[in-house]
Design a protein around this motif. Structure first.
Motif, PDB file in Angstrom:
ATOM      1  N   ARG A  86      -6.768  -0.373  76.938  1.00 32.81           N
ATOM      2  CA  ARG A  86      -7.478  -1.118  75.894  1.00 32.81           C
ATOM      3  C   ARG A  86      -8.711  -1.801  76.441  1.00 32.81           C
ATOM      4  N   ASN A 105     -12.882   2.126  58.315  1.00 34.22           N
ATOM      5  CA  ASN A 105     -11.803   1.730  57.424  1.00 34.22           C
ATOM      6  C   ASN A 105     -12.404   1.387  56.066  1.00 34.22           C
ATOM      7  N   GLU A 120     -12.626  -8.470  70.635  1.00 33.52           N
ATOM      8  CA  GLU A 120     -11.620  -8.012  71.583  1.00 33.52           C
ATOM      9  C   GLU A 120     -12.172  -8.027  73.011  1.00 33.52           C
ATOM     10  N   HIS A 121     -13.427  -7.618  73.159  1.00 37.55           N
ATOM     11  CA  HIS A 121     -13.954  -7.446  74.510  1.00 37.55           C
ATOM     12  C   HIS A 121     -14.810  -8.614  74.976  1.00 37.55           C
TER      13      HIS A 121
ATOM     14  N   ARG B 290      -8.087   2.398  67.572  1.00 42.03           N
ATOM     15  CA  ARG B 290      -7.491   2.511  68.915  1.00 42.03           C
ATOM     16  C   ARG B 290      -8.579   2.639  69.967  1.00 42.03           C
ATOM     17  N   GLY B 293     -10.133  -0.337  71.338  1.00 41.91           N
ATOM     18  CA  GLY B 293      -9.342  -1.163  72.247  1.00 41.91           C
ATOM     19  C   GLY B 293      -8.629  -2.305  71.557  1.00 41.91           C
ATOM     20  N   LEU B 294      -8.424  -2.189  70.242  1.00 47.38           N
ATOM     21  CA  LEU B 294      -7.701  -3.248  69.539  1.00 47.38           C
ATOM     22  C   LEU B 294      -6.229  -3.225  69.923  1.00 47.38           C
ATOM     23  N   SER B 295      -5.571  -4.361  69.699  1.00 39.98           N
ATOM     24  CA  SER B 295      -4.153  -4.414  70.047  1.00 39.98           C
ATOM     25  C   SER B 295      -3.342  -3.642  69.015  1.00 39.98           C
ATOM     26  N   GLN B 296      -2.172  -3.201  69.439  1.00 42.11           N
ATOM     27  CA  GLN B 296      -1.289  -2.433  68.562  1.00 42.11           C
ATOM     28  C   GLN B 296      -1.016  -3.181  67.266  1.00 42.11           C
ATOM     29  N   ARG B 298      -2.694  -5.495  65.823  1.00 44.54           N
ATOM     30  CA  ARG B 298      -3.860  -5.596  64.950  1.00 44.54           C
ATOM     31  C   ARG B 298      -4.112  -4.272  64.224  1.00 44.54           C
ATOM     32  N   ARG B 302      -3.762  -4.879  60.405  1.00 41.38           N
ATOM     33  CA  ARG B 302      -5.066  -5.034  59.768  1.00 41.38           C
ATOM     34  C   ARG B 302      -5.584  -3.693  59.252  1.00 41.38           C
ATOM     35  N   HIS B 303      -5.372  -2.630  60.004  1.00 38.63           N
ATOM     36  CA  HIS B 303      -5.970  -1.364  59.600  1.00 38.63           C
ATOM     37  C   HIS B 303      -5.013  -0.489  58.807  1.00 38.63           C
ATOM     38  N   ARG B 306      -2.848  -2.774  55.716  1.00 42.44           N
ATOM     39  CA  ARG B 306      -3.734  -3.242  54.644  1.00 42.44           C
ATOM     40  C   ARG B 306      -3.997  -2.127  53.628  1.00 42.44           C
TER      41      ARG B 306
END
Ligand SMILES: Nc1ncnc2c1ncn2[C@@H]1O[C@H](COP(=O)(O)OP(=O)(O)O)[C@@H](O)[C@H]1O
Ligand SMILES: [Mg+2]
Lengths: 324, 390
Positions: A86, A105, A120-121, B290, B293-296, B298, B302-303, B306
């Motif tokens: 990540r 999205n 995030e970064h 993914r 680098g978002l967290s699982q 999230r 969120r994606h 939702r």
């Protein structure tokens, strides 16, 4: 300039399917230096996207990497935990997906989707800092600031694609992968987007991996090029050298089937036949069934595929190294 | 958005008129005089009979009757209930409707919330052992023959284990010397539940934007604690302290029906969420998320979740529409004196004014639910919002 950034060695990957293994990537090696742009060209289905996904370690669940290593700035990516990956993704390496039209999205505003990656970064950044940076990026790719507040379906294909490029740049990656970024766009927009990518790359000194089935586009975009056929790289070298003296018959066929970029009048020749199915293991040279001038050696099934050097940094598959 | 809302509202009014006319005509089509059963009821005094004839213009031609009916409807005049004479249908509905709405609102909110949570985790953990078992369990409770299931629950928890009362609304013995009527207590309960769910909702809304997950969880926990403290304070002071005993009796009677219906309703939502979410997870933007680098968590919440929420909201709204019809079965089994039982009675007894009034209420409720569905859909999905504006 010549510092090694990404180093892929002997990468092999297959998909596990009900019909058997699909050998999508076979023994692929290449390096991309910082600031360099690298092109990957080949027919649809030859495994380009598979390579791209593997570089980010985002390959589908049914894929198996059997061999090889992917080193980004000397750090091995294969086998890294999801959490460590990540941190690498988007921060060091980002991607513009094939079919990036659907990369957004539908229910979240464009700006928020970019800021989300930045949060995030760059957790220390304030919201305003992020917004400023996005506006700057938008300017760079020729978009209006107001796009941030729009939803994806309110944008045209070209605008979405530009925004995707801004998204890919948002966390200052060192290398960007562009997987057929213009395939779904009309020709005029395609050209604009290509220019945009080139401009941005030069401006920011990024490395670029440009993937396309169109060798003419690759010629415009890249310093170095690899030609892929049925999962293997069959020819790799400096773009100029490959274009001026293509060695592999597949490369030549590709060049012949494209209107010449230098404007010389040449008869268009398209390649007969279909690429082989990747499910069955291929003995000998995978291209020989379609090769216009196969030598007796090519048909010999005991010949293993492998690259040998024929010029400065220019390599070609053994089988075709003797071709004229 | 405003124009859309207004437009939808007017459409709703028109549909409601049509509904009134058609339902009147349908009742009118009942063989014989729709009001003939009136004559047979010995409890009904002749003057009530006369009043009804006049009120509904039963001696007038059809189109005048329809007119009269609609005018009366808006005056809130439905005549008298035959079975409960001299009570009016409005009076009866006002007493029964809150009981049904209370029970089934609680059930639906719990069922949809937990169903959604479970469904999204199931989709996320696809292929794991726990996923398999919970899915099988959900399929069972989704497909089980409901009346049998409800009776089994009643038999087991009410009779065999004797943990819960065998239906009904309250235990009459406890209420002999009660200073309050059951309705008064029930309204207090409704008020309490409404206010506390509103406060709960506020806690969640206001903590939504706390960036750090750890902090958000802590703040929400604190919020819940203070809500509990508030509730405890409310029930231990003043009048509420006196009502507590009776309120507890009613609340206790609600537990088993709530639990039973929730089990069944929950499964449907969980399975629906699981399926939609699995579709959404295949979408390209999940891959983008993914790659970013978002967290699982999230990516999931969120994606994926939702977008998967939309069909769940639709099904939620459609469930609201069917609350009253759906309540017939549950209320009969648990002897819960709500709208479901009232309608059943009205139909069985041919209590036409009561039946018509009840059906009109179902109609109103259905229309309002559709209206809310459209509005909230536009709110949740920007694509519809845009279309709605044009
Ligand atoms: N998830 C998958 N499962 C099985 N086969 C796949 C999967 N993804 C791709 N393939 C197969 O792998 C081969 C290479 O695909 P891909 O990398 O997408 O090629 P390209 O990008 O060059 O068009 C194709 O034959 C394709 O059908
Ligand atoms: Mg591809």
């Amino acid at each position: 300039m010549s510092q090694k950034l990404l180093e892929v060695t002997n990468l092999s990957m297959h998909y596990d399917t009900l019909d058997g293994n699909v050998d999508a990537v076979k023994n692929v090696s290449f390096t991309v230096n910082s600031g360099e742009s690298f092109g990957l060209v080949g027919e649809s289905g030859c495994g380009k996207t598979s390579v791209a996904m593997t570089l980010l370690q985002l390959q589908p669940d049914n894929s198996v990497i059997t061999e090889g290593s992917i080193k980004l700035e000397g750090k091995e990516l294969i086998g890294l935990s999801e959490n460590d990956l990540r941190k690498v993704r988007w921060d060091s390496i980002s991607i513009v997906f094939q079919g990036a039209m659907n990369a957004w999205n539908p229910v979240i505003k464009i700006g928020e989707q970019i800021r989300e990656a930045m949060r995030e970064h760059y957790p220390q950044n304030s919201k305003q800092e992020n917004i400023n940076k996005i506006n700057e990026l938008f300017k760079m790719v020729g978009l209006d600031e107001s796009i941030s507040e729009r939803f994806p379906h309110e944008l045209s294909g070209g605008m979405k694609q530009r925004a995707v490029i801004a998204l890919a740049l948002s966390c200052d990656p060192k290398i960007i992968i562009a997987d057929e970024p213009t395939t779904a766009l009309d020709v005029v927009i395609q050209d604009q987007i290509l220019n945009e990518i080139k401009k941005v790359q030069n401006l920011l000194g990024l490395s670029l991996i440009y993937i396309s089935h169109d060798i003419a586009v690759i010629a415009e975009m890249t310093d170095k090029i690899a030609v892929m056929y049925a999962g293997s790289i069959v020819e790799i070298g400096p773009t100029q050298s490959v274009f001026e003296s293509p060695k592999h018959s597949y490369t030549r066929a590709l060049l012949d089937s494209t209107p010449s970029i230098r404007g010389e009048k040449k008869k268009l020749r398209s390649l007969d036949g279909e690429p082989p199915s990747l499910i069955n293991e291929i003995q000998g040279c995978s291209f020989s069934p379609r090769c216009p001038s196969p030598s007796s050696g090519c048909k010999n099934q005991s010949v293993e595929m492998g690259l040998i050097q024929i010029g400065e940094e220019h390599f070609v598959d053994k089988c075709c190294s003797e071709c004229v | 958005m405003l124009i859309y809302t207004v437009k939808r509202f007017f459409e709703m009014v028109i549909v409601f008129f049509l509904f009134l006319v058609i339902s009147y005509l349908l009742f009118n089509a009942i063989p014989g005089n729709a009001f003939s059963s009136l004559l047979l009821n010995p409890l009904l005094p002749p003057e009530a009979y006369q009043k009804t004839i006049e009120a509904f213009g039963l001696d007038k031609p059809l189109y005048e009757r329809v007119q009269l009916y609609i005018i009366n409807f808006f005056k809130g005049d439905f005549g008298y209930s035959y079975t409960y004479y001299p009570r009016t249908p409005i009076d009866l509905i006002a007493e029964r409707l809150p009981r049904t709405l209370m029970l089934f609102s609680i059930v639906n909110v719990i069922a949809f919330y937990t169903g959604f949570l479970v469904g999204k985790i199931l989709a996320w953990r696809r292929g794991s052992k726990s996923e398999t078992w919970i899915t099988i369990g959900s399929v069972f409770s989704y497909t089980v023959f409901y009346p049998w299931f409800a009776l089994m629950m009643l038999w087991f928890f009410g009779y065999k284990m004797d943990w819960f009362p065998l239906g009904k609304f309250l235990v009459p013995e406890k209420w002999y010397d009660s200073p309050y009527t059951s309705d008064e207590i029930f309204y207090t309960l409704i008020l309490f539940v409404t206010v506390s769910s509103f406060l709960l909702f506020l806690v969640f809304i206001f903590t939504r934007n706390i960036e750090s997950l750890q902090n958000r969880r802590n703040v929400r926990f604190l919020g819940l604690l203070s809500l509990f403290a508030l509730a405890a304070m409310y029930w231990s002071n003043g009048e509420a302290a006196l009502k507590r005993f009776y309120a507890a009796d009613i609340a206790f009677h609600m537990i088993l029906p709530t639990f039973t219906v929730t089990l069944v309703a929950f499964a449907g939502t969980a399975l629906l969420t699981r399926t939609t979410m699995m579709e959404v997870l295949k979408d390209d933007y999940i891959l983008t998320a993914r790659a970013k680098g978002l967290s699982q968590k999230r990516i999931r919440d969120r994606h994926a979740a939702r977008t998967a929420l939309l069909p769940v909201v639709t099904s939620f709204i459609f469930t609201i529409i069917t609350i009253i019809d759906g309540s017939v079965l549950t209320e009969s089994i648990f002897s819960w004196p709500g709208m479901g039982q009232l309608i059943l009675e009205a139909v069985v007894q041919e209590d036409i004014p009561l039946a018509m009034a009840s059906f009109s209420f179902i109609g109103i409720l259905a229309l309002i639910a559709h209206f809310i569905a459209d509005i909230s859909y536009a709110f949740l999905d920007p694509r519809i919002r845009i279309k709605a504006e044009n």
